[in-house]
Design an enzyme around this catalytic site. Structure first.
Site: not given
Ligand code: PLP
Length: 407
Positions: A74, A127, A199, A224
């Site tokens: 972990r 998001y 992000d 992604k």
């Molecule tokens: C821009 C963005 N940030 C964060 C996330 C969250 O990521 P996760 O789905 O891997 O938890 C997403 C998910 O679609 C996203 O599009």
């Protein structure tokens, strides 16, 4: 177009092969070289050129506390260390930390930076999951927030208070593809004593490197583009700040939202082809944006590469190319948008984005349903495309057919 991607060499403060635990050494070189080799020296024991999926949960110690860099899985394991080192190198930060999802990564960085009574500035089209985390989870423990248009510097200044600890940036944003000037926002945030988290999920380090533009930390949904094949959920944080990295590593271990070794292997494998995939995503997206712009079923196309996009000039400055995500509003409103997302065949109707296959979705009812009835609610006529790397003619034919059907 200028690029902020530093291909000049290593020198990023990453651990040297001597001081790094096995498998986390890095190599210098250009972006693609580091994507393939950073953190992934051939296996010392066998010479294997791919970082092994290390499933051991515990590691032998020669004497109490005398070990080779790993104690309990972990806290850290060799496959995760390879991934962390590689993505840190690509983002130009000294420290990478991998998580079980993008949301777990966001949660860790926010918890490291914010305490009850503190304040967070969010983008007004963040998001939906980020908004939910701040407004419905962290707010429960007394964290305050304000959502503002980060392209309006005066609004950013007005939103910042003494208690503001974080300005959260997304660029391009999901799903409106708004471009935020990272350098300018970072300067304003720092002047107000706040830290900047970017992000970088949509752009990836191939197109944009926020740390070089003043960001204190970068987060990813590696689900992604980093993973790139719709087969792994994961998250990353990268920072150049040793103290912040230590706080996040503490939370990574204390909370335990860590990725499995197999998940780390999948992201690491995806990252190796990030550059070539992004090139093709961007080229295909340009052709898709042009097609949409010429079609009567489309009211407005949102893609930062279009000269009439409000963020085009900033995107030219801070990105290598404009990305593989394209959004548009249907001229016929919500019903036309819903008909369209049901009509494509190659563009699969599904949430998520950033993988080799093309996806289409209706943000208001799908990915952004969590912000319905909030200040971040999305136009119900909006359609979001994740343009994949299939043959361009096939992608265009599929879209043209679906659009013709709703005119
Ligand atoms: C821009 C963005 N940030 C964060 C996330 C969250 O990521 P996760 O789905 O891997 O938890 C997403 C998910 O679609 C996203 O599009």
């Amino acid at each position: 177009m200028t690029s902020h991607v530093d291909d000049a060499g290593d020198g990023l403060g990453r651990p040297s092969p001597e001081e790094a635990p096995f498998g986390v050494s890095t190599r210098g070189g250009g972006f693609e070289t580091r994507a393939i080799h950073a953190g992934q020296e051939p296996d010392e024991a066998t010479g294997a050129v791919v970082a092994p999926i290390s499933l051991a949960t515990t590691f032998a110690q020669d004497a109490v506390g005398d070990h080779r860099g790993f104690e309990y899985a972990r806290t850290g394991n060799p496959t995760r260390a390879a991934l962390e080192s590689c993505v840190a190198s690509l983002e130009g930060g000294a420290h990478g930390l991998a998580f079980a999802s993008g949301m777990a990564a966001e949660d860790a960085v926010l918890r490291a930076l914010v305490r009850p009574g503190d304040h967070v500035v969010l983008p007004s089209d963040a998001y939906g999951g980020t908004y939910r985390l701040v407004a419905r989870v962290l707010a429960e423990s007394g964290v305050e927030w304000t959502a503002v248009d980060l392209t309006d510097l005066r609004a950013v200044g007005a939103a910042c208070r003494d208690a503001t600890k974080v300005v959260w940036v997304e660029t391009p944003t999901n799903p409106m593809l708004t471009i935020v000037d990272i350098e300018t926002v970072a300067t304003a945030a720092h002047a107000n004593g706040a830290r900047v988290v970017v992000d970088n999920t949509f752009a990836t380090p191939y197109l944009q490197q926020p740390i070089s533009l003043g960001a204190d930390a970068v987060v990813h949904s590696s689900t992604k583009y980093l993973g790139g094949h719709s087969d792994v959920v994961g998250g990353m944080v990268v920072t150049d700040d040793a103290e912040l990295a230590e706080s996040i590593a503490f939370l990574q271990n204390a909370v335990g939202a860590v990725p499995s070794p197999f998940d780390c292997f999948l992201v690491l494998r995806g990252v190796k082809t990030l550059g070539v995939r992004m090139d093709r995503h961007c080229t295909n997206a340009r052709a898709v944006a042009d097609l949409l712009g010429d079609h009567p079923a489309v009211a407005r196309v949102l893609w930062p590469g279009l000269p009439d996009h409000p963020g085009h000039d900033v995107a030219r400055r801070q990105m290598r190319h404009f990305g593989g995500m394209v959004s548009f509003t249907a001229a016929g409103g919500e019903q036309a948008a819903l008909a369209l997302v049901a009509a494509t065949q190659l563009f699969t109707l599904a949430e998520s984005l950033g993988a080799v296959e093309s996806l289409i979705e209706h943000p208001a009812r799908m990915t952004h349903a969590s912000v319905a009835d909030s200040p971040l609610a999305v136009d119900p006529a909006l359609v979001r495309l994740s343009v994949g790397i299939e043959s361009l003619d096939d992608l265009l034919a599929d879209l043209r057919h679906a659009l013709d059907g709703v005119v």
